[in-house]
Scaffold this active site. Structure first.
Site, PDB file in Angstrom:
ATOM      1  N   CYS A 113      42.104  42.163  42.360  1.00  0.00           N
ATOM      2  CA  CYS A 113      41.857  42.646  40.995  1.00  0.00           C
ATOM      3  C   CYS A 113      41.077  41.636  40.162  1.00  0.00           C
ATOM      4  O   CYS A 113      40.171  41.992  39.398  1.00  0.00           O
ATOM      5  CB  CYS A 113      43.169  43.000  40.320  1.00  0.00           C
ATOM      6  SG  CYS A 113      44.485  41.820  40.621  1.00  0.00           S
ATOM      7  N   HIS A 143      44.697  42.116  32.956  1.00  0.00           N
ATOM      8  CA  HIS A 143      44.335  40.721  33.220  1.00  0.00           C
ATOM      9  C   HIS A 143      43.245  40.278  32.242  1.00  0.00           C
ATOM     10  O   HIS A 143      42.407  41.095  31.832  1.00  0.00           O
ATOM     11  CB  HIS A 143      43.754  40.580  34.631  1.00  0.00           C
ATOM     12  CG  HIS A 143      44.751  40.598  35.752  1.00  0.00           C
ATOM     13  ND1 HIS A 143      46.111  40.612  35.582  1.00  0.00           N
ATOM     14  CD2 HIS A 143      44.542  40.634  37.097  1.00  0.00           C
ATOM     15  CE1 HIS A 143      46.710  40.633  36.760  1.00  0.00           C
ATOM     16  NE2 HIS A 143      45.787  40.653  37.707  1.00  0.00           N
TER      17      HIS A 143
HETATM   18  C1  2RA Z   1      48.256  39.477  41.257  1.00  0.00           C
HETATM   19  N1  2RA Z   1      45.946  39.679  42.011  1.00  0.00           N
HETATM   20  O1  2RA Z   1      47.818  39.622  40.103  1.00  0.00           O
HETATM   21  C2  2RA Z   1      47.333  39.606  42.454  1.00  0.00           C
HETATM   22  C3  2RA Z   1      47.709  40.768  43.313  1.00  0.00           C
HETATM   23  N2  2RA Z   1      47.559  42.009  42.646  1.00  0.00           N
HETATM   24  O2  2RA Z   1      49.453  39.247  41.538  1.00  0.00           O
END
Ligand code: 2RA
Length: 333
Positions: free
Chosen positions: A128, A240
């Protein structure tokens, strides 16, 4: 198209159901697969309840055209042959095949054409954090080559799954009540905290998550770009964020960058500091774009540019990108 989802009960599996319906993906039959624990549960798709079948080594995938798989790397490795042996295309959200030379690693806005050459019948979905990064890098790379990237990530609990999101909420409730917080999904309490570790450490002091950003970015962009990442878990539910510093072959102005971002596929510009307008996770969950803001010249490097991105980890970071890969294949095959 006859479609399968493997790992339906997980956060990404659930988002795949939503994205397929919202984008009116051409689904003739939808087959849901999961572990023995989730077998027998049912989920709604376009007004119909569909029951989850246990994933087994049999001919269940004989009539499947595309299988979206998001059930962990070990499941992808174990069932890849079973899923693809009758010709189904496996779009895999795990890291199992991402660095396999015979498996394309694809973000359609950048290297969609790679998905059309899949010797193993598998197309890998990137991590991601990588998908979010390369969507923002692409418009700049189209102007001038990006040589180096430094990125600090602020990763939501959703990256560790639906149960991790529940645990974060539970920690706040427990702390408010003066109770000892439940800590099981992360190494430490996440509420009121930041954890500078996502995944395990490797020999060079970087974590596997940070090395994924290095290697995956190079593969997707077909570039010798160098990425140094610091991946941090933060007490946010499902979007994120990434603070990004790039060094380019030639200097690039803020105006050039803003123009490029404003026209880029998959990007939405929110960059008006005087009005305190910049991307933040709260309120952007469940949306598709990679949001870009805080664009400024890097004070330390005349060929440097700095900016900030936010994106929903479960959508563009996983389910949406996977469906867009399938859409690209259908459109271009
Ligand atoms: C996380 N990118 O954010 C890793 C797996 N999705 O934990």
């Amino acid at each position: 198209m006859n479609i399968a989802i493997v790992g339906t009960s997980g956060a990404v599996g659930q988002e795949l159901l939503r994205v397929l319906e919202q984008r009116n993906f051409p689904v003739k039959e939808l087959h849901l697969f999961g572990s023995s624990r989730s077998a027998g549960t049912s989920y709604n798709f376009k007004g119909k309840q569909i029951v989850v079948k246990e994933l087994q080594h049999n001919d269940d995938f004989k009539r499947i055209d595309i299988a979206f798989v998001s059930a962990g790397g070990s499941t992808s490795l174990e069932f890849a042959e079973t899923i693809t042996k009758h010709g189904a295309i496996m779009i895999d959200n795990s890291s199992a095949f991402r660095m396999d030379d015979e498996v394309p690693l694809v973000v359609p806005e950048i290297n969609g054409e790679d998905a059309l050459n899949r010797p193993k019948g598998i197309v890998a979905n990137p991590n991601c954090t990588t998908a979010q990064l390369v969507i923002a890098l692409k418009p700049i790379e189209d102007i001038t080559h990006i040589k180096k990237v430094h990125v600090a990530t602020y990763q939501a609990a959703s990256g560790a799954g639906a149960a991790a999101m529940k645990e974060l909420e539970e920690q706040y409730r427990e702390l408010v009540k003066g109770e000892k917080p439940t800590v099981s999904k992360f190494a430490y309490q996440l509420a009121y905290n930041l954890i500078p570790q996502v995944d395990v450490f490797t020999d060079n002091g970087y974590t596997k998550e940070e090395m994924k950003m290095y290697y995956e970015t190079r593969k997707i962009m077909h570039s010798n770009i160098e990425v140094s990442a610091t991946c941090v878990r933060v007490p946010v539910m499902r979007a994120h964020s990434e603070a990004i510093w790039i060094e380019t072959e030639r200097p690039i102005s803020i105006e050039e960058a803003r123009e490029a971002f404003s026209k880029a596929d998959g990007v939405k510009l929110i960059d008006n500091p005087n009005e305190k307008e910049y991307p933040m996770p709260l309120g952007l969950e469940g949306t598709d774009p990679v949001y870009v803001g805080r664009i400024r010249k890097d004070l330390t490097n005349e060929n440097g540019l700095s900016f900030w991105t936010v994106s929903d980890q479960i959508r563009k970071g996983a389910a949406l990108n996977a469906v867009q890969i399938a859409e690209y294949i259908i459109k271009n095959s």
